[in-house]
Design a protein around this motif. Sequence first.
Motif: not given
Ligand code: C2E
Length: 622
Positions: A396, A412, A427, A439, A582, A585, A604-605, A610
């Motif tokens: 993203q 991821a 996760i 991972f 973050e 929107e 942000g969106y 992403p």
């Molecule tokens: P995070 O690190 O806080 O990642 C940001 C999340 O916010 C992402 O969700 C992203 O898609 C979402 N987001 C970004 N902009 C906006 C927006 O404008 N509005 C809204 N409503 N959401 C937005 P995602 O991809 O579903 O990931 C969720 C969480 O999963 C992440 O939160 C992170 O904590 C975890 N995660 C994702 N990839 C990895 C990884 O490779 N390793 C680990 N340990 N955790 C991961």
Amino acid sequence: MADKLTKREQLYLEEIEAWKKASEIHADNAISQYKIASTGLEKIHFEKKRNEAILGQLNDGVIVFDGQHQIIIFNNQAENFFGMSATQALSQNFDNLMESFNPEILTYTRKQLLKNAQFQRHTLLNNKRYISCRLDIISIESDVYYLLLLEDVDDFLRLQQALKKEKKSLEKRVNNRTDELQKEIAKKEQAKQLAEKLSLTDMLTELPNRRAFLIELSRCISQSELQNDFTFSLLFIDLDGFKSINDTLGHYAGDVLLIEVSKRIQNAIRNLDVCARLGGDEFVILIENFSDEERITEIANTLLSSIAEAVQFNDTQQMNVSASIGIYLHQPQGKYFNSSSILTMADEAMYEAKQRGKNGYVVFDQGLFERMAKSNSLIQKLNLAFINKEFLVYFQPICDVNGKIIGAESLARWQHKGEMISPAEFIPLLEQRGQINTFTLFVIETVFLALLQNEHFPSVSINLSILQFYDENFIEYVDEMFMGLPELRKKIGFEITESLLHKDPKILIKGIKELRKRGFKVYIDDFGTGYSSFSYIRNFSADVVKIDREFVVDIENNPRNYLLLKGMVALLESMALDIVIEGVENEQQLTLIQAMSQQIKIQGYYFYRPMPFDEILELLVE
Ligand code: C2E
Ligand code: CA
Ligand code: CA
């Protein structure tokens, strides 16, 4: 009218009345807007609770008052600083509050208010505590509000003094040691060479360790791709009953046993086969150049009987263990697998051998694969995901306030049967299953390759699980990956979520320091969702703070949310931290944020969601 309202609505109405009294800003508007329809009522109710929750979590005092100096927000921490309840404070005028409390703040504040200027940080002694306070003037439409942030910096000052002392004595010691240094450099060079050797060796058994093994395995995989008839097999050995030896006879006995087992394994294989200890009571053997099932199972049988022979511990005691073995046989010209898929298959076969009663072996085959696919167990689904390479890394973009891409966060994804499963779901599973380290390395390797192959790829941040910090090899492994690539290294940041900082601060502070020492950046993620004290995050000395999207929600409609975000930004900037916000929107949110500071970075969106690697690459080329 009364008989038309349900009891629930009545309660909400009462609550709105109370809310209205407490805060004059919004209630009138809100009530007419929502027309006392029950959905509207729910919304107001929700909003109020949410604000209270956010404000209540802060370790900093927050006071907001309006143009008439009427106090409209007074959070928990302000209650502590002033020693009075919010209810008492809300019935007061700001000037009265100050007068009754500490005239020093009052003079300062009034003067600044008259000048209509921004109030700089000011430290004052209050109740024998240093409180730093900062006033911002904010106008919303034609109304003016004042936001006062109070931060307890007593601990911080003490810390600074201690550091100063420490620094002086350190300088002295450094001077004294300058002479010795010359001699030590030579010694260090030796030590470094030794360390390099050791970092590929398991200290207990002197066998190659996990890292050394992965290097060998990757070499075999590459060779099998280049050379059609090249083949290999892998045996994954796990001892049965090792834990009970450790528990009953102690760790020393456990160590003796592991050393003996490692010798027996080496005796059962050829010199050119690689045997490694992955950790604990797990061993692996890599056999090059043959994957003939009959011969490999012969080796497995030899291993089983040799390991099952009793081990003499001392004159009177013997130790008895057995082993379960999982076998992976490479199919020449078969499907391409990477090292984590191969290890997973062998591990799964080993697990199956345990299920079938231990002290035996199982070969990973199509049947096992299909059984896994049918199984409802999540563990098996996760293992299959590794085998089938269903895990992906999305990116993203992170932009400047004008929408120019200046970085990206790696996120991821699990693509399972045409459906995307959220990382928030899988996760935690990987963490529970102890697979999060493997991972994360997969994510880092993916990012590494992306950067290596595309020099215009921007900085990328990678999410870490707190568990990473308990793996001694993790930082070293990453360090090694970027060895000799200083330009790439500078682009990598690691995100650590704020809500976990308090869990084990010692180990995190150490880990963060180690990462930064090696030239990586550290981001504090989801700031505001945990123990948000501004002074607290100073201890973690990060490079970037990412404000959680919870603080952006509805800032365009709700002055309280807006004031809070603005206050946070001002404070973080005064601490010289880079800020990413973050969850932006829409355009109104962006405009409000642009007015706060031009240095803020946006994720942000509104700008980008992403996206897969290819898509961000296309954007970057444009
Ligand atoms: P995070 O690190 O806080 O990642 C940001 C999340 O916010 C992402 O969700 C992203 O898609 C979402 N987001 C970004 N902009 C906006 C927006 O404008 N509005 C809204 N409503 N959401 C937005 P995602 O991809 O579903 O990931 C969720 C969480 O999963 C992440 O939160 C992170 O904590 C975890 N995660 C994702 N990839 C990895 C990884 O490779 N390793 C680990 N340990 N955790 C991961
Ligand atoms: Ca993140
Ligand atoms: Ca985040």
